[in-house]
Design a protein around this motif. Structure first.
Motif, PDB file in Angstrom:
ATOM      1  N   ARG A  27      46.147 -17.642 -14.670  1.00 11.78           N
ATOM      2  CA  ARG A  27      45.081 -18.115 -13.786  1.00 11.78           C
ATOM      3  C   ARG A  27      44.266 -16.936 -13.246  1.00 11.78           C
ATOM      4  O   ARG A  27      43.034 -17.007 -13.179  1.00 11.78           O
ATOM      5  CB  ARG A  27      45.680 -18.931 -12.648  1.00 11.78           C
ATOM      6  N   SER A  67      32.915 -22.285 -15.221  1.00 14.70           N
ATOM      7  CA  SER A  67      34.194 -22.653 -15.830  1.00 14.70           C
ATOM      8  C   SER A  67      34.614 -21.576 -16.822  1.00 14.70           C
ATOM      9  O   SER A  67      33.900 -20.604 -17.043  1.00 14.70           O
ATOM     10  CB  SER A  67      34.080 -24.005 -16.528  1.00 14.70           C
ATOM     11  N   HIS A  68      35.755 -21.790 -17.426  1.00 13.57           N
ATOM     12  CA  HIS A  68      36.298 -20.862 -18.421  1.00 13.57           C
ATOM     13  C   HIS A  68      36.563 -21.637 -19.705  1.00 13.57           C
ATOM     14  O   HIS A  68      36.572 -22.876 -19.693  1.00 13.57           O
ATOM     15  CB  HIS A  68      37.581 -20.210 -17.902  1.00 13.57           C
ATOM     16  N   PRO A  69      36.799 -20.940 -20.805  1.00 13.32           N
ATOM     17  CA  PRO A  69      37.164 -21.646 -22.036  1.00 13.32           C
ATOM     18  C   PRO A  69      38.439 -22.472 -21.829  1.00 13.32           C
ATOM     19  O   PRO A  69      39.270 -22.150 -20.972  1.00 13.32           O
ATOM     20  CB  PRO A  69      37.413 -20.510 -23.044  1.00 13.32           C
ATOM     21  N   TYR A  70      38.584 -23.502 -22.604  1.00 14.61           N
ATOM     22  CA  TYR A  70      39.708 -24.431 -22.470  1.00 14.61           C
ATOM     23  C   TYR A  70      41.054 -23.722 -22.601  1.00 14.61           C
ATOM     24  O   TYR A  70      41.275 -22.939 -23.525  1.00 14.61           O
ATOM     25  CB  TYR A  70      39.610 -25.526 -23.533  1.00 14.61           C
ATOM     26  N   VAL A  71      41.922 -24.016 -21.639  1.00 14.78           N
ATOM     27  CA  VAL A  71      43.315 -23.589 -21.663  1.00 14.78           C
ATOM     28  C   VAL A  71      44.118 -24.814 -21.249  1.00 14.78           C
ATOM     29  O   VAL A  71      43.898 -25.352 -20.152  1.00 14.78           O
ATOM     30  CB  VAL A  71      43.583 -22.412 -20.694  1.00 14.78           C
ATOM     31  N   GLU A  72      45.024 -25.246 -22.079  1.00 12.95           N
ATOM     32  CA  GLU A  72      45.787 -26.458 -21.786  1.00 12.95           C
ATOM     33  C   GLU A  72      46.497 -26.357 -20.439  1.00 12.95           C
ATOM     34  O   GLU A  72      47.195 -25.382 -20.151  1.00 12.95           O
ATOM     35  CB  GLU A  72      46.822 -26.717 -22.881  1.00 12.95           C
ATOM     36  N   ALA A  75      42.594 -25.617 -15.358  1.00 11.84           N
ATOM     37  CA  ALA A  75      41.149 -25.835 -15.282  1.00 11.84           C
ATOM     38  C   ALA A  75      40.648 -25.281 -13.954  1.00 11.84           C
ATOM     39  O   ALA A  75      40.528 -26.002 -12.972  1.00 11.84           O
ATOM     40  CB  ALA A  75      40.822 -27.317 -15.425  1.00 11.84           C
ATOM     41  N   ARG A  77      37.807 -23.653 -11.479  1.00 15.39           N
ATOM     42  CA  ARG A  77      36.367 -23.759 -11.303  1.00 15.39           C
ATOM     43  C   ARG A  77      35.951 -22.902 -10.117  1.00 15.39           C
ATOM     44  O   ARG A  77      36.631 -22.865  -9.088  1.00 15.39           O
ATOM     45  CB  ARG A  77      35.934 -25.199 -11.028  1.00 15.39           C
ATOM     46  N   ASP A  97      43.148 -25.154  -9.311  1.00 16.82           N
ATOM     47  CA  ASP A  97      43.474 -25.743 -10.608  1.00 16.82           C
ATOM     48  C   ASP A  97      42.987 -27.178 -10.638  1.00 16.82           C
ATOM     49  O   ASP A  97      43.668 -28.097 -10.223  1.00 16.82           O
ATOM     50  CB  ASP A  97      44.970 -25.685 -10.884  1.00 16.82           C
ATOM     51  N   ALA A  99      42.764 -29.011 -13.089  1.00 18.99           N
ATOM     52  CA  ALA A  99      43.549 -29.820 -14.020  1.00 18.99           C
ATOM     53  C   ALA A  99      44.460 -30.776 -13.262  1.00 18.99           C
ATOM     54  O   ALA A  99      44.652 -31.913 -13.670  1.00 18.99           O
ATOM     55  CB  ALA A  99      44.370 -28.926 -14.945  1.00 18.99           C
TER      56      ALA A  99
END
Length: 127
Positions: A27, A67-72, A75, A77, A97, A99
């Motif tokens: 993170r 935002s950032h590139p996708y990371v499972e 998320a 912001r 987070d 997500a």
């Protein structure tokens, strides 16, 4: 572009830096990536991009979501504001987070960002 933020963001950043877990370190890497992308901007954005989009929920100030590139499962912001006539960006909110929060983050983002922008303006006057 110079980056600034209110005291609340300092507190969040301190907590994230203290998190030595692999997830915490990932993170922190993503947050650093987003801050670098902001610093690399030559000017205030004028249109949405894949990384920076205008937050339509804000009423008082024009704020943007980074935002950032996708990371499972992660998320993060950043919500930021570009003071008129300045070569700086002010990070007003940080979703630790999204997500786990889902869209509830955006339900109050405008009100919270406006409040923190006003606080940052007051802090800048005191400095």
């Amino acid at each position: 572009m110079r980056i600034d933020w209110p005291r609340e963001f300092d507190d969040q950043l301190d907590r994230l830096e203290a998190d030595a877990t692999p997830r915490g370190q990932r993170r922190l890497e993503l947050l650093t990536f987003m801050l670098k992308r902001l610093a690399d901007l030559d000017a205030v954005p004028v249109q949405d991009t894949a990384m920076i989009k205008r937050v339509r929920q804000s009423k008082q100030h024009v704020v943007w979501r980074v935002s950032h590139p996708y990371v499972e499962g992660i998320a993060l912001r950043l919500i930021c504001w570009f003071p008129p006539g300045a070569d700086r960006v002010v990070v007003t909110l940080f979703s630790g987070d999204k997500a786990s929060m889902g869209d509830v983050f955006y339900d109050s983002v405008g009100i919270r960002a406006d409040r923190l922008i006003d606080r940052w303006v007051d802090e800048a006057k005191e400095a």
